[in-house]
Design an enzyme around this catalytic site. Structure first.
Site: not given
Ligand code: SF4
Ligand code: SF4
Length: 400
Positions: A160, A91
């Site tokens: 993820h 991120y």
């Protein structure tokens, strides 16, 4: 995806909506309510649930930090009673974890719970992991994340962005997670999925390896009934369940009319233990937290949801029905996700990172007289691709 399966999904959706399966009976969370006093001295009611076998007792609404690098907002979230912060290695090119690191510095370690995520290198069109997806690569990324956060361990580390059963069970990644747990760098092992969720959830349950599943789950998913069944099985098996992508924008310019109802819809399912809305303003945070005053859906909220359920919005369902249809082999679901990052999340750096990582040819969608891709929710796929692809040309320092 198999046409018969999609037809069954459409059928299940319409049938369930008709007989009331679209809404569940409100769960009884009364025993798990807590009074919390926020920074302004205002008393709030928080509803707690236990995140499966992790035993972590958490307010049902927490913070997905993904779209915010405002330390004051993250600080306010923790000071308002939020405990769980959700981030990821990728991120904001690492800045997201760094900002969280500055906020949690000096706070008692048992006063917050941090989840981060590592995505293994993969072929974006197929979701199949590449040769670079090694145990060492995964562990190296975890170490970088820990350094950015200033922590010795994260509470949950997610494998993820998993979209296939074989990826969920991919040995080099499982080995890395096991090693990290043995070395005390992670407390619990999680897996996230926002594509082909029922298959991934089932694989996670079968593996008996994961402690937590974080899954896309919302009222606009055509196959929400299958996701719901998978979640129920997983919760029954003792896994903690985190809901994501609960709130989606309606169009490029109009946010969905009733985000509160969207969050309540997910939390009406008692098998979902927490949700992590990605609020980016103080007002949005207050609205999200106030939901815990009454998790039950009012009649007008139910009407709003039913009305909006058939609008495709900006959300790519991750159904993979388009995979293999493009004459140039473009990774359509990823490009639709990048489009959502731009117009729904307003997170340009994530969109740019994703588009650049796809290694697309310089010219795309130029040689087809007609687009061959049929999207199950009716997206104008080539139009959205031509639009979002422009983000490659923006200098990254304008965006970060
Ligand atoms: S127009 Fe674009 S998305 Fe459609 S088939 Fe051609 S290259 Fe693929
Ligand atoms: S682009 Fe459409 S068909 Fe492809 S995965 Fe997303 S919702 Fe499904």
């Amino acid at each position: 995806m198999d046409r018969k399966l999609m037809d069954r999904r459409h059928f299940m959706k319409s049938t369930l909506a008709g007989v009331g399966g679209f809404f569940l009976l409100g769960s009884n969370d009364k025993k798990q309510e807590k009074k919390v006093v926020d920074t302004k001295g205002k008393e709030k009611k928080f509803v707690y649930r236990t995140l499966g076998r992790t035993g972590l007792k958490l307010p049902v609404i927490n913070m997905g930090v993904m779209n915010s690098d405002n330390p004051n907002l993250i600080r306010a979230a923790l000071d308002s009673g939020i405990i769980f912060l959700d981030t990821a290695h990728g991120y904001m090119r690492g800045r997201n974890e760094e900002v969280i690191g500055t906020v949690i510095k000096g706070r008692p370690r048992d006063s917050f719970v941090i989840a981060s995520k590592v995505v293994p290198p993969q072929n974006r069109a197929t979701g199949i992991y590449t040769e670079e997806a090694t145990t060492e690569d995964f562990l190296k990324k975890l170490d970088i994340s820990l350094k950015r956060l200033g922590l010795d361990y994260v509470d949950i580390l997610h494998h993820h962005g998993v979209s296939r059963r074989e990826s969920a069970l991919f040995e080099p990644v499982l080995k890395a997670l096991e090693k990290a747990k043995q070395e005390g760098k992670i407390r619990f092992i999680g897996i996230t999925t926002h594509m082909n969720e029922p298959e991934v959830i089932q694989a996670a349950v079968d593996s008996k390896f994961y402690d937590v599943i974080m899954t896309a789950y919302n009222y606009q998913q055509k196959y929400y009934a299958e996701v719901r069944d998978g979640i129920a099985k997983a919760a029954q098996a003792g896994l903690g369940i985190i809901g994501m992508k609960a709130i989606r924008g309606a169009t490029e310019r109009i946010p969905f009319k009733n985000p509160v109802a969207s969050l309540k819809w997910v939390l009406q399912d008692p098998n979902v233990h927490i949700v992590v809305p990605g609020f980016t303003t103080f007002d949005q945070m207050d609205v999200d937290l106030a939901i815990m005053e009454d998790l039950n859906l009012s009649d007008s909220e139910k009407k709003d949801l039913q009305k909006e359920a058939s609008i495709p919005g900006l959300y790519c369902q991750g159904c993979r029905e388009c995979v293999g249809q493009c004459s140039e082999g473009l990774p359509i679901p990823d490009l639709m996700r990048a489009y959502m990052y731009v117009y729904d999340y307003r997170n340009l750096s994530m969109a740019q990172d994703l588009v650049v990582s796809l290694n697309l040819p310089q010219q795309v969608c130029r040689d087809c007289s007609q687009c061959r891709v049929h999207c199950s929710v009716g997206f104008d796929v080539s139009g959205k691709i031509k639009d979002v692809i422009r983000i490659r040309e923006v200098p990254s320092e304008f965006i970060a």
